[in-house]
Design a protein around this motif. Structure first.
Motif, PDB file in Angstrom:
ATOM      1  N   GLU A 196      16.191  32.602  20.102  1.00 13.68           N
ATOM      2  CA  GLU A 196      16.613  32.172  21.438  1.00 13.68           C
ATOM      3  C   GLU A 196      17.050  33.371  22.257  1.00 13.68           C
ATOM      4  OE1 GLU A 196      19.972  29.367  23.569  1.00 13.68           O
ATOM      5  OE2 GLU A 196      19.380  28.926  21.516  1.00 13.68           O
ATOM      6  N   GLY A 197      16.509  33.462  23.476  1.00 17.17           N
ATOM      7  CA  GLY A 197      16.876  34.553  24.367  1.00 17.17           C
ATOM      8  C   GLY A 197      16.239  34.372  25.736  1.00 17.17           C
ATOM      9  N   VAL A 198      16.380  35.394  26.561  1.00 18.52           N
ATOM     10  CA  VAL A 198      15.864  35.355  27.926  1.00 18.52           C
ATOM     11  C   VAL A 198      14.427  35.858  27.921  1.00 18.52           C
ATOM     12  CG1 VAL A 198      16.159  36.251  30.267  1.00 18.52           C
ATOM     13  CG2 VAL A 198      18.147  35.737  28.872  1.00 18.52           C
ATOM     14  N   CYS A 199      13.548  35.113  28.563  1.00 12.27           N
ATOM     15  CA  CYS A 199      12.168  35.555  28.724  1.00 12.27           C
ATOM     16  C   CYS A 199      12.173  36.651  29.790  1.00 12.27           C
ATOM     17  CB  CYS A 199      11.292  34.391  29.154  1.00 12.27           C
ATOM     18  SG  CYS A 199       9.601  34.873  29.506  1.00 12.27           S
ATOM     19  N   ILE A 200      11.770  37.876  29.415  1.00 14.69           N
ATOM     20  CA  ILE A 200      11.815  38.962  30.388  1.00 14.69           C
ATOM     21  C   ILE A 200      10.451  39.268  30.986  1.00 14.69           C
ATOM     22  CG2 ILE A 200      13.886  40.017  29.436  1.00 14.69           C
ATOM     23  CD1 ILE A 200      12.109  42.167  28.206  1.00 14.69           C
ATOM     24  N   SER A 201       9.360  38.773  30.376  1.00 16.45           N
ATOM     25  CA  SER A 201       8.041  38.987  30.988  1.00 16.45           C
ATOM     26  C   SER A 201       7.014  38.033  30.423  1.00 16.45           C
ATOM     27  CB  SER A 201       7.572  40.432  30.785  1.00 16.45           C
ATOM     28  OG  SER A 201       7.123  40.624  29.475  1.00 16.45           O
ATOM     29  N   LEU A 202       6.052  37.716  31.258  1.00 14.31           N
ATOM     30  CA  LEU A 202       4.850  36.975  30.884  1.00 14.31           C
ATOM     31  C   LEU A 202       3.681  37.838  31.315  1.00 14.31           C
ATOM     32  CD1 LEU A 202       5.863  33.477  32.124  1.00 14.31           C
ATOM     33  CD2 LEU A 202       4.764  33.831  29.946  1.00 14.31           C
ATOM     34  N   ARG A 203       2.697  38.019  30.434  1.00 14.72           N
ATOM     35  CA  ARG A 203       1.562  38.838  30.808  1.00 14.72           C
ATOM     36  C   ARG A 203       0.285  38.295  30.172  1.00 14.72           C
ATOM     37  NH1 ARG A 203      -0.709  41.619  27.151  1.00 14.72           N
ATOM     38  NH2 ARG A 203      -1.836  42.908  28.646  1.00 14.72           N
ATOM     39  N   GLY A 204      -0.851  38.704  30.735  1.00 14.57           N
ATOM     40  CA  GLY A 204      -2.142  38.312  30.199  1.00 14.57           C
ATOM     41  C   GLY A 204      -2.615  36.988  30.760  1.00 14.57           C
ATOM     42  N   GLU A 205      -3.782  36.592  30.279  1.00 10.88           N
ATOM     43  CA  GLU A 205      -4.338  35.304  30.705  1.00 10.88           C
ATOM     44  C   GLU A 205      -5.181  34.738  29.579  1.00 10.88           C
ATOM     45  OE1 GLU A 205      -8.352  36.701  33.021  1.00 10.88           O
ATOM     46  OE2 GLU A 205      -6.531  36.450  34.200  1.00 10.88           O
ATOM     47  N   GLY A 206      -5.406  33.443  29.646  1.00 14.15           N
ATOM     48  CA  GLY A 206      -6.220  32.789  28.633  1.00 14.15           C
ATOM     49  C   GLY A 206      -5.546  32.781  27.275  1.00 14.15           C
ATOM     50  N   ALA A 207      -6.357  32.958  26.232  1.00 13.89           N
ATOM     51  CA  ALA A 207      -5.850  32.911  24.863  1.00 13.89           C
ATOM     52  C   ALA A 207      -5.009  34.137  24.531  1.00 13.89           C
ATOM     53  CB  ALA A 207      -7.004  32.800  23.874  1.00 13.89           C
ATOM     54  N   GLY A 208      -5.135  35.210  25.307  1.00 11.87           N
ATOM     55  CA  GLY A 208      -4.390  36.431  25.051  1.00 11.87           C
ATOM     56  C   GLY A 208      -3.073  36.525  25.789  1.00 11.87           C
ATOM     57  N   LYS A 209      -2.598  35.417  26.359  1.00 11.51           N
ATOM     58  CA  LYS A 209      -1.349  35.436  27.125  1.00 11.51           C
ATOM     59  C   LYS A 209      -0.157  35.613  26.195  1.00 11.51           C
ATOM     60  CE  LYS A 209       0.609  33.157  31.079  1.00 11.51           C
ATOM     61  NZ  LYS A 209       0.421  32.105  32.063  1.00 11.51           N
ATOM     62  N   THR A 210       0.765  36.518  26.565  1.00 17.32           N
ATOM     63  CA  THR A 210       1.949  36.772  25.744  1.00 17.32           C
ATOM     64  C   THR A 210       3.205  36.695  26.593  1.00 17.32           C
ATOM     65  OG1 THR A 210       1.886  39.161  26.088  1.00 17.32           O
ATOM     66  CG2 THR A 210       0.693  38.307  24.175  1.00 17.32           C
ATOM     67  N   PHE A 211       4.336  36.500  25.914  1.00 10.11           N
ATOM     68  CA  PHE A 211       5.625  36.528  26.599  1.00 10.11           C
ATOM     69  C   PHE A 211       6.626  37.270  25.727  1.00 10.11           C
ATOM     70  CE2 PHE A 211       5.616  32.733  24.061  1.00 10.11           C
ATOM     71  CZ  PHE A 211       6.914  32.510  23.659  1.00 10.11           C
ATOM     72  N   THR A 212       7.565  37.954  26.392  1.00 12.26           N
ATOM     73  CA  THR A 212       8.576  38.739  25.695  1.00 12.26           C
ATOM     74  C   THR A 212       9.926  38.061  25.844  1.00 12.26           C
ATOM     75  OG1 THR A 212       7.348  40.733  26.292  1.00 12.26           O
ATOM     76  CG2 THR A 212       9.579  41.046  25.492  1.00 12.26           C
ATOM     77  N   VAL A 213      10.623  37.907  24.731  1.00 14.52           N
ATOM     78  CA  VAL A 213      11.943  37.281  24.719  1.00 14.52           C
ATOM     79  C   VAL A 213      12.953  38.315  24.221  1.00 14.52           C
ATOM     80  CG1 VAL A 213      13.344  35.399  23.794  1.00 14.52           C
ATOM     81  CG2 VAL A 213      10.928  35.028  24.264  1.00 14.52           C
ATOM     82  N   ARG A 214      14.067  38.422  24.931  1.00 20.33           N
ATOM     83  CA  ARG A 214      15.117  39.381  24.577  1.00 20.33           C
ATOM     84  C   ARG A 214      16.409  38.633  24.279  1.00 20.33           C
ATOM     85  NH1 ARG A 214      16.545  44.699  25.169  1.00 20.33           N
ATOM     86  NH2 ARG A 214      18.714  45.115  25.652  1.00 20.33           N
TER      87      ARG A 214
END
Length: 119
Positions: free
Chosen positions: A46-64
């Protein structure tokens, strides 16, 4: 521009996966399947989502999140990964930018994010 075969393959990978709508600044709880030997368990991150990047099946998100002894821990998750059991939005944050990398330099109260107020 992607090849139409690759696009159709990615679309089939994404189908059937329910992902909640969230963006940078939101606090999310990610339930991740972890395999230890021959056993498997679910661990929450559990944390704050600091970024969403990419598109389609390669989409990623970073949680801090802040770990033990106030050490920041960041994890990058593929959005449509098989190891993610579910994603739950704990609270919505009111931020004015798409990438919150400035939170890496902040500590304590300076790193807080205001909650988005719904009408």
């Amino acid at each position: 521009m992607k090849n139409k075969y690759i696009e159709s393959f990615e679309k089939s990978q994404i189908e059937g996966k329910s992902v909640p709508e969230f963006r940078a600044g939101d606090t999310v709880r990610v339930a991740v399947r972890i395999k230890e030997g021959n056993k498997e368990r679910v661990q929450n991150f559990e944390g704050v989502c600091i970024s969403l990047r990419g598109e389609g099946a390669g989409k990623t998100f970073t949680v801090r999140k802040m770990g033990a002894n106030n050490i920041g821990v960041e994890r990058i998750f593929p959005l449509y990964s098989e190891s993610i059991e579910n994603i739950e939005v704990v609270r919505r944050g009111r931020v004015r930018r798409a990438k919150l990398f400035y939170l890496r330099d902040r500590k304590g109260k300076a790193a807080r994010i205001k909650e988005l107020r719904r009408k």
